[in-house]
Enzyme design. Structure first.
Site, PDB file in Angstrom:
ATOM      1  CB  SER A  64      -0.830   0.061   1.388  1.00  0.00           C
ATOM      2  OG  SER A  64      -1.325   1.304   1.280  1.00  0.00           O
ATOM      3  CD  GLU A  80     -16.526  -5.404   6.097  1.00  0.00           C
ATOM      4  OE1 GLU A  80     -16.118  -5.243   4.626  1.00  0.00           O
ATOM      5  OE2 GLU A  80     -16.721  -4.692   6.778  1.00  0.00           O
ATOM      6  CG  ASP A 132     -21.243  -0.598   3.287  1.00  0.00           C
ATOM      7  OD1 ASP A 132     -21.995   0.219   3.006  1.00  0.00           O
ATOM      8  OD2 ASP A 132     -20.172  -0.734   4.236  1.00  0.00           O
TER       9      ASP A 132
HETATM   10  C1  GLA Z   1     -22.035  -0.176   7.530  1.00  0.00           C
HETATM   11  C2  GLA Z   1     -22.336  -1.627   6.969  1.00  0.00           C
HETATM   12  C3  GLA Z   1     -23.433  -1.875   5.923  1.00  0.00           C
HETATM   13  C4  GLA Z   1     -24.621  -0.973   6.548  1.00  0.00           C
HETATM   14  C5  GLA Z   1     -24.050   0.355   7.096  1.00  0.00           C
HETATM   15  C6  GLA Z   1     -25.302   0.903   8.073  1.00  0.00           C
HETATM   16  O1  GLA Z   1     -21.579   0.536   6.462  1.00  0.00           O
HETATM   17  O2  GLA Z   1     -21.112  -2.031   6.323  1.00  0.00           O
HETATM   18  O3  GLA Z   1     -23.827  -2.818   5.694  1.00  0.00           O
HETATM   19  O4  GLA Z   1     -25.403  -1.762   7.457  1.00  0.00           O
HETATM   20  O5  GLA Z   1     -23.390   0.082   8.166  1.00  0.00           O
HETATM   21  O6  GLA Z   1     -26.622   1.184   7.189  1.00  0.00           O
END
Ligand code: GLA
Length: 385
Positions: A68, A159, A171
């Site tokens: 990185s 994750e 995400d």
């Molecule tokens: C984090 C998690 C998501 C979601 C948000 C809250 O970003 O990675 O999956 O649950 O929190 O909306």
């Protein structure tokens, strides 16, 4: 896995003839927080801030070597013998390699150089960008033939299983699937997505980074998820058709009120209302009603603050500070909570003056520097060479 060795790192950087480069974005979420793992609705999109990856195969070795440039960290991985590390960024990488192999694919030795524009811990999902960029790169480099949805799902699994965060799918989905200048209305149960033009008129999206990341975040996140699952089990006793909080309406909630503890009730009520808000906000943006959209953002924040209890004084201060400013339509905390950013819908020509004003007020109150980032809705993970 091995600690940084400057000799190995230098060897990696020397004559790095890349075969492939990939860019993977962070994400914002306009509304729909903590609804994804309750099979509800979210309204995220990718942003124009990314992590950039350069890849090449390394047939002279059995190891994967990753450097990185941003954090000046180097790591080696033996894909046949992956283990958990104290260094969380390495777990995202091992997790992705592990999940790809679990699907019956073989990852051979490769080299990768990473450059990031995404602040860590800001709630804009640098972790999903890292997982999805790596997964997309390896899929292309080794010609694995995995679909985009498989890349999303295996990144989430990395994750969940390797990092230990029980995150939902929002995400990773936003990081991979987003389209430029659009928001994604994602149904996290069916994974059906509608792309909504992100027409904010004379407004822009301003992120204000509290630069705090209260370390409860990860533990509390998993706790919220567990509380929701517990609430579902209790509600199911009277309503066996309910399989997630997505299925709960006001009538069902009222009927279960006496069985639920106060916190189970509040979490359920929040999820019910937040799902409604996402659908209303989608209609508002479609009809160009930014005022209504902003109102829903404030309501979302209040729910997260009082019913879901994932905000913190720094986030609340930043949201309160926007109140009664005619050039700000809405504001709320974004992401998991307990720190990170607020997301603000603000008139573009007010950004610089407002940023100055709120930064001074924040510094006076918490003695912490605020970071302001203006972002625009962008395309998802892209192979650039
Ligand atoms: C984090 C998690 C998501 C979601 C948000 C809250 O970003 O990675 O999956 O649950 O929190 O909306």
């Amino acid at each position: 896995m091995k600690k940084e060795s400057s000799q190995d790192k230098n060897q990696l950087l020397k004559n790095f003839n890349q075969e492939l480069s990939v860019s993977s974005p962070g994400r914002i979420n306009l509304i729909g927080e903590h609804t994804d793992y309750n099979e509800g609705f979210v309204l995220p999109t990718a942003i124009d801030k990314k992590i950039h990856f350069q890849f090449r195969k390394n047939s002279n070795s059995e190891k994967c070597r990753i450097y990185s440039k941003t954090y000046k960290t180097y790591a080696e991985f033996d894909p046949q013998n992956l283990s958990k590390s104290e260094d969380s960024w390495k777990n995202y990488i091992s997790g992705v390699i592990h999940e790809i192999q679990k699907k019956g694919n073989k990852i051979e030795a490769f080299d990768c150089i990473i450059n990031s524009e995404l602040p860590v811990g800001a709630g804009i999902s640098s972790s999903a960008a890292l997982e999805c960029g790596l997964a997309t790169g390896l899929n292309e480099l080794f010609d694995l033939g995995l679909s985009q949805l498989e890349l999303v799902q295996l990144s989430q699994a990395a994750e969940n299983n390797f990092v230990g965060s029980n995150c939902g799918i929002m995400d990773q989905y936003a990081s991979v699937m987003s389209k430029k200048d659009h928001l994604i209305l994602l149904d996290c149960r069916s994974l059906e997505a509608e792309f909504i033009p992100a027409d904010f008129k004379n407004c822009k999206i301003l992120l204000l980074n509290t630069n705090v990341n209260h370390n409860l975040a990860e533990g509390e996140y998993n706790t919220r998820r567990r509380e929701c699952e517990e609430a579902v089990k209790i509600i199911q006793k009277g309503h066996p058709e309910v399989t997630s909080l997505r299925d709960v309406n006001y009538e069902i909630l009222k009927a279960s009120e006496n069985e639920l503890s106060e916190s189970h009730y509040m979490r359920s009520l929040y999820v019910l209302k937040e799902n409604e808000r996402v659908l209303k906000a989608t209609e508002a943006i479609k009809s160009g009603n930014l005022k209504e959209f902003g109102k829903l953002m404030y309501q979302s924040h209040e729910g997260l603050q009082h019913n879901y209890e994932v905000s913190c004084p720094e986030l609340d201060f930043l949201v309160e500070h926007t109140r009664n400013k005619p050039f700000i339509f809405g504001a709320r905390m974004m992401g998991g909570g307990f720190g990170g950013c607020t997301i603000n819908l603000i008139e573009a020509d007010a950004i610089s003056e407002y940023t100055k004003e709120v930064s001074e007020a924040y510094k006076r109150k918490f003695n912490i520097d605020l970071d302001a980032i203006t972002v625009s809705p962008s395309e998802g993970t892209t192979i650039t060479k």
